[in-house]
Write a protein that holds these residues in place. Structure first.
Motif, PDB file in Angstrom:
ATOM      1  N   SER A  63    -120.219  -8.267 -44.484  1.00 31.83           N
ATOM      2  CA  SER A  63    -118.931  -7.680 -44.869  1.00 31.83           C
ATOM      3  C   SER A  63    -117.871  -7.978 -43.806  1.00 31.83           C
ATOM      4  O   SER A  63    -116.725  -8.334 -44.131  1.00 31.83           O
ATOM      5  N   ARG A 123    -116.742 -11.631 -43.978  1.00 29.88           N
ATOM      6  CA  ARG A 123    -115.858 -11.886 -45.123  1.00 29.88           C
ATOM      7  C   ARG A 123    -114.460 -11.338 -44.849  1.00 29.88           C
ATOM      8  O   ARG A 123    -113.451 -11.971 -45.164  1.00 29.88           O
ATOM      9  N   SER A 124    -114.396 -10.142 -44.248  1.00 30.47           N
ATOM     10  CA  SER A 124    -113.100  -9.557 -43.908  1.00 30.47           C
ATOM     11  C   SER A 124    -112.353 -10.440 -42.917  1.00 30.47           C
ATOM     12  O   SER A 124    -111.145 -10.672 -43.061  1.00 30.47           O
ATOM     13  N   ASP A 177    -112.682 -13.625 -42.549  1.00 33.52           N
ATOM     14  CA  ASP A 177    -112.266 -14.854 -43.229  1.00 33.52           C
ATOM     15  C   ASP A 177    -110.927 -14.662 -43.941  1.00 33.52           C
ATOM     16  O   ASP A 177    -110.036 -15.513 -43.868  1.00 33.52           O
ATOM     17  N   GLU A 196    -115.859  -6.839 -54.918  1.00 38.05           N
ATOM     18  CA  GLU A 196    -114.925  -7.137 -53.835  1.00 38.05           C
ATOM     19  C   GLU A 196    -114.547  -5.880 -53.067  1.00 38.05           C
ATOM     20  O   GLU A 196    -114.552  -5.865 -51.838  1.00 38.05           O
ATOM     21  N   LEU A 241    -116.071  -5.507 -49.222  1.00 37.05           N
ATOM     22  CA  LEU A 241    -115.114  -5.528 -48.119  1.00 37.05           C
ATOM     23  C   LEU A 241    -115.009  -4.160 -47.443  1.00 37.05           C
ATOM     24  O   LEU A 241    -114.731  -4.070 -46.246  1.00 37.05           O
ATOM     25  N   GLU A 260    -123.149 -13.608 -53.355  1.00 39.11           N
ATOM     26  CA  GLU A 260    -122.286 -13.680 -52.176  1.00 39.11           C
ATOM     27  C   GLU A 260    -122.789 -14.771 -51.231  1.00 39.11           C
ATOM     28  O   GLU A 260    -122.006 -15.571 -50.712  1.00 39.11           O
ATOM     29  N   ARG A 299    -121.958 -18.452 -51.925  1.00 46.22           N
ATOM     30  CA  ARG A 299    -120.648 -18.998 -51.562  1.00 46.22           C
ATOM     31  C   ARG A 299    -120.740 -19.923 -50.355  1.00 46.22           C
ATOM     32  O   ARG A 299    -119.806 -20.665 -50.066  1.00 46.22           O
ATOM     33  N   HIS A 300    -121.859 -19.873 -49.645  1.00 44.91           N
ATOM     34  CA  HIS A 300    -121.996 -20.592 -48.391  1.00 44.91           C
ATOM     35  C   HIS A 300    -122.910 -21.802 -48.538  1.00 44.91           C
ATOM     36  O   HIS A 300    -123.833 -21.821 -49.352  1.00 44.91           O
TER      37      HIS A 300
END
Length: 395
Positions: free
Chosen positions: A121, A124-125, A127, A179, A183, A231, A234-235
């Motif tokens: 989390s 992602r924040s 990013d 989302e 987050l 999630e 995505r990588h």
């Protein structure tokens, strides 16, 4: 050879466990090499260009790049590493301070620690914040990410099962708005963890029920097609940024011949639950299965002391072929804890950055790799200051 890079240095015992009370040093504004700027001439940098889904080839002109190795569910150590890298505020507000810096995390966020989802989390924040400032945050998946999507929970900490239960309930509270819940979890996780500690008891049957609940929650979140697996999808498993290649274990010529973008797509496709079963041609065996797969390979990161001269020459030849095929200058890997800290091998064509920083591994002092204008150096905390250990010029 590697001896020309690091073996001549007298390194402090960075693999010794840190005391629990030791805190990460805050970034000093007087340390100029760590202050990201728009460019050396003061002009605006060109935009970052990303190719592939998930990201595979990234052009980040003029950016400072920082790489963080395996964190294995240890949020405190992960935060310390990010502060050392100069991309995370030290005030507990989880603010991006890296400007146009590009951060990459080398996988193995999962297993052996209690706060895996919180780390994901946070990344992602960061990013989202980084993109607003012209920077970026990337992750690559490691073997522990792929193991968990396969349902292999052998290395899951008991606290991580609890975190999965709490997060699934939190996701339900947010009416499954991924989302918002994902987050928001970095801010919520600490409170939930403290609540768990207050309500802990040692009644065996209840603990067994809790564990079963945690296993079920983890299975729901991480099965192929599950929200957390999506999630992770995505990588990439392999990412090339400018002239540098990043992967968890190590890339080989056969991987490049198979297709880097193809591997990334197949792993993502599988994590999203779009492959029928493990026998499907789309199941990413070459990336995730076997000792020589991208996420498991230790060819480059193993200790060189036990190798014969001909073995070293052969490994270096394989590495040089791989880099030449990709048009790259060097590769950065994690996966294998380095008891001497971040180091380079094979004429500094390979950088090994897993220092076992998690309390579930070696509890070592966090270290990060910084790359500026193709010059690489290691940065580690020394209580109240930062120390530059090595700089290598590739140009």
């Amino acid at each position: 050879m590697a001896s020309s890079c690091l073996n001549s240095l007298i390194l402090p015992p960075c693999s010794l466990p840190r005391r629990v009370t030791e805190t990460c040093a805050s970034l000093s504004s007087s340390y100029p090499a760590l202050n990201p700027t728009s460019s050396s001439t003061g002009g605006a940098l060109k935009p970052i260009v990303i190719n592939g889904d998930p990201p595979t080839f990234v052009s980040a002109p003029g950016r400072r790049i920082v790489a963080v190795g395996d964190v294995h569910g240890d949020l405190d150590q992960a935060r310390c590493a990010l502060e050392i890298a100069g991309v995370l505020s030290s005030d507990g507000q989880d603010l991006w301070t890296g400007g146009e810096t590009v951060l990459i995390q080398l996988g193995d966020v999962l297993d052996r620690g209690e706060e895996e989802i919180a780390i994901l989390s946070l990344l992602r924040s960061l990013d989202i914040q980084a993109k607003a400032q012209g920077g970026a945050v990337f992750q690559v998946n490691g073997n522990h990410e792929t193991m968990n999507v396969e349902g292999d929970f052998r290395y899951v900490d008991s606290g991580a099962f609890d975190e999965c239960s709490d997060f699934l309930a939190y996701l339900e509270d947010h009416q499954y708005n991924w989302e918002n819940a994902f987050l928001g979890w970095i801010g919520e996780s600490k409170r939930r963890r403290e609540d768990r500690k207050l309500s802990q008891n040692h009644w065996g049957p209840w603990n067994l029920v809790k564990r079963q609940k945690g296993v079920i929650a983890r299975s729901i979140l991480l099965r192929p097609g599950g929200p957390l697996a999506c999630e992770l999808a995505r990588h990439a498993v392999v990412l090339k940024i400018n002239d540098w290649v990043f992967c968890h274990g190590g890339l080989l010529p056969q991987h490049v011949a198979y297709g880097v973008e193809r591997m990334n797509y197949e792993v993502s496709h599988w994590m999203r639950g779009l492959s029928e079963d493990d026998t499907s041609p789309n199941f990413p065996f070459i990336a995730t299965k076997g000792f020589d797969s991208v996420v498991w390979n230790r060819l480059y990161s193993r200790d060189m002391l036990g190798l014969e001269g001909y073995q070293i020459n052969r490994i270096q030849s394989v590495l040089e072929e791989t880099l030449q095929l990709l048009g790259a200058k060097a590769m950065v890997v994690g996966h294998t804890p380095q008891t001497t800290g971040v180091n380079c091998k094979y004429n500094c064509s390979i950088w090994c950055i897993d220092v076992g920083m998690s309390s579930g591994v070696l509890n070592s002092r966090p270290e990060v790799l910084e790359i500026v204008e193709n010059k690489a150096r290691v940065i580690r905390s020394k209580r109240d200051r930062f120390s530059e250990l090595q700089a290598v010029d590739y140009t």
